[in-house]
Design a protein around this motif. Sequence first.
Motif, PDB file in Angstrom:
ATOM      1  N   ASN A  36     -10.565 -51.262  -1.174  1.00 49.16           N
ATOM      2  CA  ASN A  36      -9.670 -51.515  -0.046  1.00 49.16           C
ATOM      3  C   ASN A  36      -8.475 -52.420  -0.354  1.00 49.16           C
ATOM      4  OD1 ASN A  36     -11.334 -49.828   1.340  1.00 49.16           O
ATOM      5  ND2 ASN A  36     -12.157 -51.343   2.743  1.00 49.16           N
ATOM      6  N   TYR A  68     -14.077 -46.620  14.692  1.00 46.85           N
ATOM      7  CA  TYR A  68     -14.929 -45.442  14.899  1.00 46.85           C
ATOM      8  C   TYR A  68     -16.394 -45.842  14.859  1.00 46.85           C
ATOM      9  CZ  TYR A  68     -16.234 -45.237   9.956  1.00 46.85           C
ATOM     10  OH  TYR A  68     -16.749 -45.541   8.724  1.00 46.85           O
ATOM     11  N   ARG A  79     -14.184 -53.109  -3.415  1.00 48.68           N
ATOM     12  CA  ARG A  79     -13.476 -52.808  -4.666  1.00 48.68           C
ATOM     13  C   ARG A  79     -12.182 -52.027  -4.382  1.00 48.68           C
ATOM     14  NH1 ARG A  79     -17.484 -50.260  -7.360  1.00 48.68           N
ATOM     15  NH2 ARG A  79     -16.826 -48.274  -6.480  1.00 48.68           N
ATOM     16  N   ASP A 139     -18.488 -38.518   3.704  1.00 47.68           N
ATOM     17  CA  ASP A 139     -19.606 -39.246   3.094  1.00 47.68           C
ATOM     18  C   ASP A 139     -20.905 -38.850   3.779  1.00 47.68           C
ATOM     19  OD1 ASP A 139     -21.464 -41.405   2.352  1.00 47.68           O
ATOM     20  OD2 ASP A 139     -19.682 -42.380   1.529  1.00 47.68           O
ATOM     21  N   GLN A 163      -8.196 -42.956   3.955  1.00 45.93           N
ATOM     22  CA  GLN A 163      -9.524 -43.524   3.713  1.00 45.93           C
ATOM     23  C   GLN A 163     -10.505 -43.016   4.764  1.00 45.93           C
ATOM     24  OE1 GLN A 163     -10.486 -45.405   0.927  1.00 45.93           O
ATOM     25  NE2 GLN A 163     -12.405 -44.712   1.816  1.00 45.93           N
TER      26      GLN A 163
HETATM   27  C1  LIG Z   1     -19.740 -45.819   7.097  1.00 41.15           C
HETATM   28  C2  LIG Z   1     -19.010 -45.812   5.786  1.00 41.15           C
HETATM   29  C3  LIG Z   1     -17.914 -46.651   5.598  1.00 41.15           C
HETATM   30  C4  LIG Z   1     -17.217 -46.671   4.386  1.00 41.15           C
HETATM   31  N1  LIG Z   1     -16.131 -47.477   4.245  1.00 41.15           N
HETATM   32  C5  LIG Z   1     -15.439 -47.459   3.086  1.00 41.15           C
HETATM   33  C6  LIG Z   1     -14.286 -48.269   2.925  1.00 41.15           C
HETATM   34  O1  LIG Z   1     -13.858 -49.035   3.810  1.00 41.15           O
HETATM   35  N2  LIG Z   1     -13.635 -48.216   1.729  1.00 41.15           N
HETATM   36  C7  LIG Z   1     -14.063 -47.428   0.701  1.00 41.15           C
HETATM   37  O2  LIG Z   1     -13.423 -47.418  -0.352  1.00 41.15           O
HETATM   38  N3  LIG Z   1     -15.149 -46.649   0.833  1.00 41.15           N
HETATM   39  C8  LIG Z   1     -15.846 -46.654   1.990  1.00 41.15           C
HETATM   40  N4  LIG Z   1     -16.957 -45.863   2.119  1.00 41.15           N
HETATM   41  C9  LIG Z   1     -17.423 -45.117   0.948  1.00 41.15           C
HETATM   42  C10 LIG Z   1     -16.628 -43.849   0.715  1.00 41.15           C
HETATM   43  O3  LIG Z   1     -17.095 -42.816   1.537  1.00 41.15           O
HETATM   44  C11 LIG Z   1     -16.752 -43.434  -0.763  1.00 41.15           C
HETATM   45  O4  LIG Z   1     -18.114 -43.330  -1.118  1.00 41.15           O
HETATM   46  C12 LIG Z   1     -16.098 -44.435  -1.677  1.00 41.15           C
HETATM   47  O5  LIG Z   1     -14.776 -44.716  -1.266  1.00 41.15           O
HETATM   48  C13 LIG Z   1     -16.069 -43.887  -3.103  1.00 41.15           C
HETATM   49  O6  LIG Z   1     -15.397 -44.784  -3.906  1.00 41.15           O
HETATM   50  P1  LIG Z   1     -15.965 -45.232  -5.310  1.00 41.15           P
HETATM   51  O7  LIG Z   1     -16.106 -43.950  -6.106  1.00 41.15           O
HETATM   52  O8  LIG Z   1     -14.932 -46.146  -5.848  1.00 41.15           O
HETATM   53  O9  LIG Z   1     -17.292 -45.916  -5.053  1.00 41.15           O
HETATM   54  C14 LIG Z   1     -17.650 -45.817   3.333  1.00 41.15           C
HETATM   55  C15 LIG Z   1     -18.745 -44.982   3.529  1.00 41.15           C
HETATM   56  C16 LIG Z   1     -19.430 -44.977   4.726  1.00 41.15           C
HETATM   57  C17 LIG Z   1     -20.624 -44.066   4.918  1.00 41.15           C
END
Ligand SMILES: Cc1cc2nc3c(=O)[nH]c(=O)nc-3n(C[C@H](O)[C@H](O)[C@H](O)COP(=O)(O)O)c2cc1C
Length: 135
Positions: free
Chosen positions: A30, A6, A28, A67, A60
């Motif tokens: 994935n 995407y 952390r 976000d 996910q």
């Molecule tokens: C463009 C983009 C890509 C993201 N890719 C991932 C991802 O591959 N894996 C992930 O866990 N969070 C990803 N996030 C963050 C998630 O939206 C989220 O903030 C996160 O999973 C929260 O986990 P935590 O509380 O453990 O930090 C991404 C955010 C954005 C804006």
Amino acid sequence: MIRLLYISNASPAVSEEQVQDILTSARRNNPAHGITGILIHGGGLFMQVLEGPEQKVLRQYVKILDDRRHDDARILHISPANSRIFEKWSMGGIAGNPLQFQHVSDLFARRLEVVQPTTFTKTMREFAQMLNAGK
Ligand SMILES: Cc1cc2nc3c(=O)[nH]c(=O)nc-3n(C[C@H](O)[C@H](O)[C@H](O)COP(=O)(O)O)c2cc1C
């Protein structure tokens, strides 16, 4: 397994530090979900490949949609996957406008067209090889 690609608009306020935070969260979280991929950020865009078990990838992706560091996410392609292309990366990070990469811009141009899974896989594989060669 599936592979999902995407592209989204980065929030204008997103900083380099926030991109690093995203990569830290991804690296952390994935591995536990069996998700691998890459995240490219630049030119006001994010582009991400997520590959792994279907339910894990879709869950996910839905979480990522919420976000606020980006919006207007558009799936370029999604297809079944027999094997991983980005197996080395729990989430690789690359700086640069994703559309500067020919493989990505070709797929972007064909968004919403019927692209055969084999064509999508081949393009992704070539793209990964190109990224690997550049390292
Ligand atoms: C463009 C983009 C890509 C993201 N890719 C991932 C991802 O591959 N894996 C992930 O866990 N969070 C990803 N996030 C963050 C998630 O939206 C989220 O903030 C996160 O999973 C929260 O986990 P935590 O509380 O453990 O930090 C991404 C955010 C954005 C804006």
